[in-house]
Design a protein around this motif. Structure first.
Motif, PDB file in Angstrom:
ATOM      1  N   ASP A   1      42.860  40.314  43.618  1.00 30.92           N
ATOM      2  CA  ASP A   1      42.017  40.036  44.659  1.00 30.92           C
ATOM      3  C   ASP A   1      42.096  40.984  45.701  1.00 30.92           C
ATOM      4  OD1 ASP A   1      41.364  37.441  43.548  1.00 30.92           O
ATOM      5  OD2 ASP A   1      43.121  36.322  44.398  1.00 30.92           O
TER       6      ASP A   1
ATOM      7  N   CYS B   1      46.729  36.518  48.937  1.00 31.40           N
ATOM      8  CA  CYS B   1      46.945  35.319  49.762  1.00 31.40           C
ATOM      9  C   CYS B   1      48.097  34.575  49.331  1.00 31.40           C
ATOM     10  CB  CYS B   1      45.689  34.242  49.193  1.00 31.40           C
ATOM     11  SG  CYS B   1      44.165  34.989  49.747  1.00 31.40           S
TER      12      CYS B   1
ATOM     13  N   CYS C   1      49.924  32.839  52.523  1.00 36.11           N
ATOM     14  CA  CYS C   1      48.861  32.529  53.684  1.00 36.11           C
ATOM     15  C   CYS C   1      48.972  30.982  54.183  1.00 36.11           C
ATOM     16  CB  CYS C   1      47.571  33.077  53.674  1.00 36.11           C
ATOM     17  SG  CYS C   1      46.462  32.804  54.821  1.00 36.11           S
TER      18      CYS C   1
ATOM     19  N   ASN D   1      45.968  28.828  52.733  1.00 39.53           N
ATOM     20  CA  ASN D   1      45.655  29.199  51.335  1.00 39.53           C
ATOM     21  C   ASN D   1      44.999  28.010  50.680  1.00 39.53           C
ATOM     22  OD1 ASN D   1      45.332  30.302  48.650  1.00 39.53           O
ATOM     23  ND2 ASN D   1      47.564  29.949  48.547  1.00 39.53           N
TER      24      ASN D   1
ATOM     25  N   CYS E   1      41.084  27.617  52.452  1.00 42.14           N
ATOM     26  CA  CYS E   1      40.622  28.606  52.997  1.00 42.14           C
ATOM     27  C   CYS E   1      39.312  28.711  52.165  1.00 42.14           C
ATOM     28  CB  CYS E   1      41.584  29.864  52.910  1.00 42.14           C
ATOM     29  SG  CYS E   1      40.765  31.578  53.425  1.00 42.14           S
TER      30      CYS E   1
ATOM     31  N   ARG F   1      38.646  33.475  50.844  1.00 41.14           N
ATOM     32  CA  ARG F   1      39.162  33.975  49.497  1.00 41.14           C
ATOM     33  C   ARG F   1      38.063  34.018  48.561  1.00 41.14           C
ATOM     34  NH1 ARG F   1      44.610  32.283  46.008  1.00 41.14           N
ATOM     35  NH2 ARG F   1      44.628  33.718  44.507  1.00 41.14           N
TER      36      ARG F   1
ATOM     37  N   ARG G   1      36.172  37.222  46.780  1.00 37.03           N
ATOM     38  CA  ARG G   1      36.005  37.430  45.479  1.00 37.03           C
ATOM     39  C   ARG G   1      34.493  37.508  44.790  1.00 37.03           C
ATOM     40  NH1 ARG G   1      38.986  39.376  41.581  1.00 37.03           N
ATOM     41  NH2 ARG G   1      39.566  38.066  39.742  1.00 37.03           N
TER      42      ARG G   1
END
Length: 160
Positions: A97, A101, A107, A110, A113, A116, A120
């Motif tokens: 990634d 994360c 994070c 996570n 979220c 992310r 991606r």
């Protein structure tokens, strides 16, 4: 997104080799000699050791043939000439990634979220843009003649 130095060098090395053996490129009555790893490193202004590692990986992938001995050097294979730039970047960058994360300190966002997933998708759009391009495509004029100029500049008269 920022590419690893090795990815950048791999692409530039393939581009340099693509113009080195371009049809019609001759040195007197014989085809122009294949550049060595050291010559490519000098042309690209990178340390020889780094260029050698990248050349070895490109050879392992079947994109470059490393010929030893007199008249040896690096030669782009047909697979190298027609390789997808997107596939090459994926190969060198890996499939990780854009942001980390999880890991030693995950994070705290996570579980909920949305960033992310957006990053991606942006990464995949980046690769999708590069996928249809081949090494042969990216050395078309004006890039190819510029790359040839690097080699002729290197082999030109030396000044002390």
């Amino acid at each position: 997104m920022r590419l690893l130095h090795s990815t950048d060098l791999a692409l530039r090395m393939l581009m340099r080799l693509a113009v080195a053996d371009a049809p019609g490129r001759r040195h007197g009555d014989a085809p122009a000699p294949a550049p060595t790893t050291r010559q490519v490193a000098e042309d690209m202004a990178v340390p020889y050791t780094h260029a050698a590692k990248v050349a070895a990986r490109l050879t392992h992938l079947g994109l470059v043939e490393a010929r030893r001995g007199r008249g040896g050097g690096l030669v782009l294979t047909e697979a190298g000439r027609t390789a997808s730039v997107g596939a090459l970047v994926r190969e060198f960058e890996g499939d990780g990634d854009v942001v980390e994360c999880e890991g030693a300190t995950p994070c705290p966002l996570n579980s909920g979220c949305r960033l992310r997933g957006a990053l991606r998708r942006a990464q995949e759009a980046f690769y999708a843009t590069l996928d249809p391009l081949t090494v042969a495509d990216i050395v078309a004029s004006p890039t190819g003649p510029l790359l040839l100029g690097l080699a002729s500049h290197r082999s030109g008269p030396k000044t002390s």
